[in-house]
Design a protein around this motif. Structure first.
Motif, mmCIF file in Angstrom:
data_model
loop_
_atom_site.group_PDB
_atom_site.id
_atom_site.type_symbol
_atom_site.label_atom_id
_atom_site.label_comp_id
_atom_site.label_asym_id
_atom_site.label_seq_id
_atom_site.Cartn_x
_atom_site.Cartn_y
_atom_site.Cartn_z
ATOM 1 N N GLY A 284 1.082 -1.205 -0.013
ATOM 2 C CA GLY A 284 -0.041 0.034 0.091
ATOM 3 C C GLY A 284 0.979 1.249 0.166
ATOM 4 O O GLY A 284 2.124 1.276 0.265
ATOM 5 N N PHE A 285 0.228 2.375 -0.157
ATOM 6 C CA PHE A 285 0.995 3.795 -0.390
ATOM 7 C C PHE A 285 1.210 3.916 1.170
ATOM 8 O O PHE A 285 0.283 3.401 2.254
ATOM 9 C CB PHE A 285 0.028 4.822 -0.745
ATOM 10 C CG PHE A 285 -0.106 4.643 -2.385
ATOM 11 C CD1 PHE A 285 1.099 4.692 -3.176
ATOM 12 C CD2 PHE A 285 -1.471 4.518 -3.050
ATOM 13 C CE1 PHE A 285 0.858 4.592 -4.521
ATOM 14 C CE2 PHE A 285 -1.575 4.395 -4.262
ATOM 15 C CZ PHE A 285 -0.609 4.450 -5.053
ATOM 16 N N ILE A 286 2.209 4.642 1.517
ATOM 17 C CA ILE A 286 2.774 4.700 3.020
ATOM 18 C C ILE A 286 1.946 5.718 3.550
ATOM 19 O O ILE A 286 1.499 6.626 3.242
ATOM 20 C CB ILE A 286 4.279 5.266 2.799
ATOM 21 C CG1 ILE A 286 4.956 5.252 4.256
ATOM 22 C CG2 ILE A 286 4.416 6.798 2.296
ATOM 23 C CD1 ILE A 286 6.416 5.433 4.314
ATOM 24 N N VAL A 294 9.659 -0.083 4.189
ATOM 25 C CA VAL A 294 9.364 0.885 3.268
ATOM 26 C C VAL A 294 10.207 1.130 2.094
ATOM 27 O O VAL A 294 11.387 0.609 2.175
ATOM 28 C CB VAL A 294 9.242 2.221 3.944
ATOM 29 C CG1 VAL A 294 9.273 3.346 3.133
ATOM 30 C CG2 VAL A 294 8.358 2.283 5.217
ATOM 31 N N PHE A 295 9.565 1.020 1.068
ATOM 32 C CA PHE A 295 10.699 1.133 -0.148
ATOM 33 C C PHE A 295 10.048 1.784 -1.342
ATOM 34 O O PHE A 295 8.750 2.045 -1.290
ATOM 35 C CB PHE A 295 11.154 -0.349 -0.664
ATOM 36 C CG PHE A 295 10.018 -1.292 -0.958
ATOM 37 C CD1 PHE A 295 9.450 -2.074 0.114
ATOM 38 C CD2 PHE A 295 9.324 -1.389 -2.333
ATOM 39 C CE1 PHE A 295 8.477 -2.848 -0.098
ATOM 40 C CE2 PHE A 295 8.340 -2.370 -2.480
ATOM 41 C CZ PHE A 295 7.858 -3.235 -1.357
ATOM 42 N N PHE A 320 7.083 -5.094 -9.061
ATOM 43 C CA PHE A 320 5.996 -5.722 -8.404
ATOM 44 C C PHE A 320 4.702 -4.920 -8.798
ATOM 45 O O PHE A 320 4.433 -4.041 -9.409
ATOM 46 C CB PHE A 320 6.396 -5.113 -7.069
ATOM 47 C CG PHE A 320 7.210 -5.891 -6.127
ATOM 48 C CD1 PHE A 320 7.955 -6.911 -6.574
ATOM 49 C CD2 PHE A 320 7.206 -5.543 -4.735
ATOM 50 C CE1 PHE A 320 8.725 -7.791 -5.745
ATOM 51 C CE2 PHE A 320 8.006 -6.400 -3.880
ATOM 52 C CZ PHE A 320 8.740 -7.463 -4.247
ATOM 53 N N ASN A 321 3.695 -5.895 -8.765
ATOM 54 C CA ASN A 321 2.348 -5.446 -8.807
ATOM 55 C C ASN A 321 1.682 -4.975 -7.566
ATOM 56 O O ASN A 321 2.045 -5.601 -6.403
ATOM 57 C CB ASN A 321 1.455 -6.402 -9.395
ATOM 58 C CG ASN A 321 1.597 -6.690 -10.702
ATOM 59 O OD1 ASN A 321 2.107 -5.635 -11.588
ATOM 60 N ND2 ASN A 321 1.469 -7.756 -11.392
ATOM 61 N N MET A 322 1.013 -3.970 -7.758
ATOM 62 C CA MET A 322 0.362 -3.379 -6.221
ATOM 63 C C MET A 322 -0.931 -3.077 -6.420
ATOM 64 O O MET A 322 -1.335 -2.687 -7.626
ATOM 65 C CB MET A 322 1.147 -2.034 -5.845
ATOM 66 C CG MET A 322 0.282 -1.260 -5.009
ATOM 67 S SD MET A 322 1.370 0.152 -4.725
ATOM 68 C CE MET A 322 0.005 1.238 -3.708
ATOM 69 N N ASP A 323 -2.017 -3.615 -5.771
ATOM 70 C CA ASP A 323 -3.402 -3.478 -5.981
ATOM 71 C C ASP A 323 -3.972 -2.620 -5.126
ATOM 72 O O ASP A 323 -3.643 -2.730 -3.885
ATOM 73 C CB ASP A 323 -4.086 -4.928 -6.041
ATOM 74 C CG ASP A 323 -3.820 -5.614 -7.014
ATOM 75 O OD1 ASP A 323 -3.410 -5.065 -8.041
ATOM 76 O OD2 ASP A 323 -4.397 -6.867 -7.113
ATOM 77 N N ARG A 340 6.299 5.943 -2.659
ATOM 78 C CA ARG A 340 7.102 5.390 -1.801
ATOM 79 C C ARG A 340 5.766 4.379 -0.939
ATOM 80 O O ARG A 340 4.661 5.072 -0.747
ATOM 81 C CB ARG A 340 7.300 6.148 -0.550
ATOM 82 C CG ARG A 340 7.791 5.535 0.841
ATOM 83 C CD ARG A 340 8.858 6.576 1.453
ATOM 84 N NE ARG A 340 10.187 6.729 0.738
ATOM 85 C CZ ARG A 340 11.156 7.401 1.303
ATOM 86 N NH1 ARG A 340 11.040 7.747 2.451
ATOM 87 N NH2 ARG A 340 12.109 7.253 0.484
ATOM 88 N N VAL A 341 6.208 3.072 -0.953
ATOM 89 C CA VAL A 341 5.107 2.184 -0.666
ATOM 90 C C VAL A 341 5.769 1.325 0.539
ATOM 91 O O VAL A 341 6.858 1.313 1.079
ATOM 92 C CB VAL A 341 4.737 1.023 -1.693
ATOM 93 C CG1 VAL A 341 3.998 1.985 -2.851
ATOM 94 C CG2 VAL A 341 5.894 0.372 -2.220
ATOM 95 N N THR A 342 4.633 0.306 1.194
ATOM 96 C CA THR A 342 5.143 -0.379 2.235
ATOM 97 C C THR A 342 4.123 -1.769 2.253
ATOM 98 O O THR A 342 3.220 -1.631 1.768
ATOM 99 C CB THR A 342 4.824 0.398 3.541
ATOM 100 O OG1 THR A 342 5.109 -0.258 4.657
ATOM 101 C CG2 THR A 342 3.322 0.773 3.723
#
Lengths: 353, 266, 304
Positions: A284-286, A294-295, A320-323, A340-342
């Motif tokens: 998810g978004f940070i 966190v990356f 990476f896929n992020m939904d 920035r996601v986590t």
């Protein structure tokens, strides 16, 4: 002892992959799915339960009786085929009553049972129709009724929905599950569709190249896949190879990014390579105050999938896929942005092989 | 399971024996033209008989002309009906199947009655009779011709092909000769070989229209008085049929089976 | 012009591209015309002339006398013998052909046996007429190979026991040589259409193999079986060359009778000959309509 036991079953084919060391115990009333790609041995296993194939080794025990060598017409298990396999020369009612007629039940009993079954599948009006006058979904319901009419000990379903339209598939699978619950019948359901297996089963047996990969509830299979194959086959998954940094703390490194995993890494040593997997929806978004895992990722592509928006991120060397849910408040990044996601440490799964 | 396999082999064995014995008997007989030893004398005599070769050539020519006329009539018809008047398709199909209803002996009877006088007398000269023979064979071959040409055209979707060719600027002759015909080649070859197989040994039409000029009546004539040569001829005509059927398989028109229904030189 | 426009308008769901609509309206008719003219000249006219002739007397006046003439003992007998031989060979060829086709399809037989026998059936079903009759003379004639072998080696005297190649049963044995393979060719696709799942579903519901055949296999195949046998019937019904060269015209078949009539008015009434010939067409038409009706039904089932 369990209701249905498959004990160390294997099947050897001269040219194709068979089944190896298949062990499974099924409780009475349970709904089990065999899930896997085509050619993984799931249908072969089902056919061995039905008696159409005989196992090379092992035993099949149903309700305390060894049925391994019993011919199919004496097993009393009901089977539903992918292609419906309704007899084209008989009406719906004759199809449903066929098994009872073979058992020489009295005419009146057959009639009553057929009426019951027609009511069960909500086709009361179609008793005198011929199969070719029905839609695919209706035909498959008749096939289900035909298999259930003989009061089988086990109901076997061999990819029963894969010849149907997407919409009917969804409604019919709910109907199948409801009927199974209502009758309390033990069922084995073969499918290659992971969504189907997840939605319908008490337990899922994931198979690959003739072997069981994992047995578990849909929740376990989806959230805690133990092998790379299961992780990849069930749902869409991001996998990456990482290096173990600190086995006791569960810390690994992926292209220099430190990740913490809640999975057990105690048997690994520092410097070992392992595979990790992260579900797209667990990224998810940070949010404020997030520190762990966190990356940064560069947005490569954004795909709108209806209720979900899939964002393709390049993280180091991997994609990476992020939904993310398609909320009205959602503010999507642009392609080329860096975001920035986590993800939580529980979402970082370490796969066994 | 074992029992079933036994019965399968039983029927195959019985059939093989039944199929094989007449061929063996004939072949065996054909080698005995010289008393007391096996020889190819019968085949030699057959080759030396000018009537046999002449009639074989005549029947081959008739066969080729039949194929030509049949394709000329059938290909444009099927093509145009598919392209422009799909509504007419059942009509053409029905007409093409009608010859199944008319036995060869009845057809030749009708042809002779119709064309032995009246507006179009064809039976009073050789050219007319030959033409009548070809026309009769085209009628007999109509069901196969239609079926293979139609199957060939549905396999390549002529409508789309034509539209594609038109959109690229091709003219009608170009479309026919460079797009449609080449794509129909195997279907047309299959029909051709089948037609040839029917025409070569055909007896009924030939005997009433052209008599001993054709191969079928000659085989019959030889069989009346020269048994050894006749047996050699039977073997040869069996081989010819075999080769033609093999060619049909070779050009890949599966469904020759269905095409060979209910006519042929019975 | 209006004709063509109507065809285009109702020509189905496919929209015609403008380039095609622009072509001359009469073009399609022009291309189909030769075919239609040919069919009229060489199929319809000859049939019509026999039909008309059958209802005329020698002077060309309308009469039903010829139709009445068909119901005289001699001609009725010819029809009867023709029907009898067609029926016999259709049933025998049909039954044996079915078992042979089933044996080839069912499995347990190597692929090369299957494919070479299938090819042979294609050849044999087209190998008929004069050469076929002669092959049987060399086999089962008075000095045929098999006749002599049976007599000398096994002491079975076929002709002494009443067999005669030039009679009904001899002709039947010969006809089988093209009937049997034809049956194999036309019954194989329907047999292949029997789905394995039907057998398995039946077994699963408790049926034995014979119960499967009784309740499902045979009923499903029945239209194809009947249709195929009817086709075999028609196939033998119109046969001329085989019968002529085997019996020399001594057997009283309708085709043989028509042949003699063409050669020399053996009926002493040309118009009776036309009625006779047209009678064959009527029988064949009935046969073929039944065949197509049955075939449509079986396709309905087997295509499921």
């Amino acid at each position: 002892m369990s209701f249905l036991v498959l004990e160390d079953i294997s099947k050897v084919f001269p040219t194709a992959v068979g089944v190896e060391k298949f062990d499974l115990s099924v409780e009475r009333g349970e709904f089990i799915s065999f899930l896997g790609p085509s050619g993984c041995g799931k249908t072969t296993t089902l056919r061995m339960v039905a008696g159409f194939e005989s196992p090379t080794t092992g035993r099949i025990i149903l309700n305390g009786e060894d049925i391994t060598d019993r011919p199919p017409n004496q097993r009393n298990v009901g089977m539903v085929f992918q292609s419906y396999a309704l007899f084209p020369n008989m009406t719906v009612a004759q199809n449903i009553g066929f098994g009872l007629k073979i058992r020489k039940e009295p005419e009146s009993a057959i009639k009553q049972r057929v009426a019951e079954m027609l009511a069960l599948i909500h086709l009361e009006q179609k008793g005198n129709s011929f199969p070719h006058q029905l839609s695919g979904g209706q035909q498959q319901r008749v096939a289900l009724a035909r298999a259930l009419a003989i009061r089988p000990q086990v109901l076997l379903l061999d990819e029963p929905l894969s010849a149907l339209d997407a919409k009917i598939r969804v409604s019919l699978r709910a109907e199948i599950r409801a009927i199974q619950r209502q009758l309390g019948i033990t069922a084995i359901y073969v499918t290659h569709d992971q969504e189907e297996a997840l939605s319908i089963s008490d337990r899922i047996v994931v198979m690959h190249e003739g072997k069981i990969e994992q047995v578990g509830t849909p929740f376990e299979i989806y959230n805690f896949p133990t092998t790379r194959f299961v992780a990849n086959f069930v749902g869409s998954l991001n996998t990456a190879e990482v290096e173990v940094m600190d086995p006791s703390a569960g810390i690994v490194a992926m292209n220099g990014i430190r990740l913490t995993s809640a999975s057990d890494l105690k048997e690994k040593r520092k410097g070992d390579k392992v595979m990790i997997a992260i579900r797209p929806e667990r990224i998810g978004f940070i949010a404020e105050g997030e520190k762990e895992n966190v990356f940064d990722g560069k947005v490569e592509n954004i795909t709108f999938l209806g209720s979900v928006v899939r964002i393709q991120l390049r993280v180091g060397g991997t994609v990476f896929n992020m939904d993310t849910f398609n909320r009205p408040s959602l503010q999507l990044p642009q392609t080329g942005d860096t975001v920035r996601v986590t993800c939580s440490s529980k979402a970082v799964l370490v796969l066994s092989e | 399971m074992k029992k079933n396999v036994f019965w399968n082999w039983f029927w195959i064995f019985i059939s093989l024996v039944y199929f094989f014995i007449p061929l063996y008997a004939t072949f065996n007989f054909s080698l005995k033209a010289r008393k007391g030893e096996l020889s190819l004398l019968a085949y030699q005599q057959m080759m030396e008989d000018p009537r046999i070769l002449r009639s074989l050539i005549f029947s081959t020519e008739i066969g080729l002309l039949t194929i030509l006329l049949g394709l000329l009539l059938m290909v444009p018809t099927v093509y145009l009906v598919r392209l422009k008047a799909p509504r007419l398709r059942p009509v053409i199909e029905f007409i093409s199947l009608l010859p199944f209803v008319i036995p060869a002996i009845v057809l030749v009877f009708g042809l002779i009655r119709t064309y032995s006088g009246g507006l179009l007398p064809l039976t009073n000269n050789y050219t007319g009779l030959n033409f009548l023979l070809i026309a009769g064979y085209v009628v007999i071959g109509l069901p196969y011709l239609y079926r293979s040409v139609d199957a060939g055209m549905s396999a390549i979707d002529v409508v789309t092909l034509t539209e594609a060719a038109q959109s690229l600027g091709a003219s009608w002759p170009t479309i026919m000769l460079r797009v449609i015909i080449p794509n129909l080649r195997s279907a047309m070859l299959g029909a051709a070989f089948l037609t040839l197989a029917i025409v070569l040994g055909e007896f009924t039409l030939a005997t009433f229209l052209v008599g001993l000029k054709a191969f079928g009546p000659v085989i019959w004539q030889v069989g009346q008085n020269r048994a050894y040569e006749a047996s050699a001829l039977v073997i040869v005509s069996f081989i010819i049929t075999w080769v033609l059927m093999g060619l049909i398989n070779f050009v890949g028109r599966r469904g020759a089976a269905d095409g060979s229904v209910a006519a042929g030189p019975r | 012009m209006s004709n063509n426009a109507r065809v285009v308008a109702s020509g189905g769901n496919r929209p015609k591209p403008p380039s095609i609509r622009k072509s001359p309206p009469s073009f399609a008719w022009l291309g189909v015309l030769p075919f239609l003219v040919f069919v009229v000249l060489f199929l319809f006219l000859p049939s019509l002339s026999l039909f008309v002739g059958g209802f005329q007397d020698a002077k060309g006046n309308f009469t039903l006398e010829n139709i009445r003439g068909l119901f005289t003992p001699f001609i009725l007998n010819a029809y009867w013998v023709t029907i009898k031989i067609s029926f016999t060979t259709a049933v025998m060829g049909g039954i044996v052909g079915f078992f042979l086709a089933y044996a080839l399809v069912a499995g347990g037989v190597p692929n090369w046996v299957r494919s070479s026998l299938m090819t042979f059936c294609g050849v044999a079903s087209n190998f008929a007429g004069v050469p076929l009759a002669q092959a049987f003379i060399f086999t089962l004639g008075r000095v045929g190979l098999l006749t002599v072998f049976l007599k000398e080696a096994l002491n079975i005297d076929l002709y002494g026991q009443g067999f005669n190649l030039y009679s009904f049963w001899g002709l039947s044995v010969t006809y089988l040589y093209f009937q049997l393979p034809l049956m194999v060719l036309i019954i194989t696709p329907p047999i292949e259409g029997l789905r394995r799942e039907w057998r398995e579903a039946a077994e699963n519901l408790g049926a034995t193999p014979s119960q499967y055949w009784w309740h499902i296999g045979i009923p499903v195949l029945m239209p194809s079986l009947l249709g195929s046998m009817i086709l075999l019937f028609g196939n033998a019904f119109g046969a001329y060359a085989t019968a002529l060269s085997l019996t020399g015209g001594l057997i009283n078949l309708v085709t043989i009778l028509i042949g003699s009539q063409i050669k020399g008015d053996v009926l002493h009434n040309p118009n009776l000959g036309y009625a006779l010939a047209f009678g064959m067409v009527v029988v064949m038409a009935v046969i073929m309509s039944i065949y197509y009706a049955l075939r449509r039904r079986s396709e309905y089932w087997l295509k499921q």
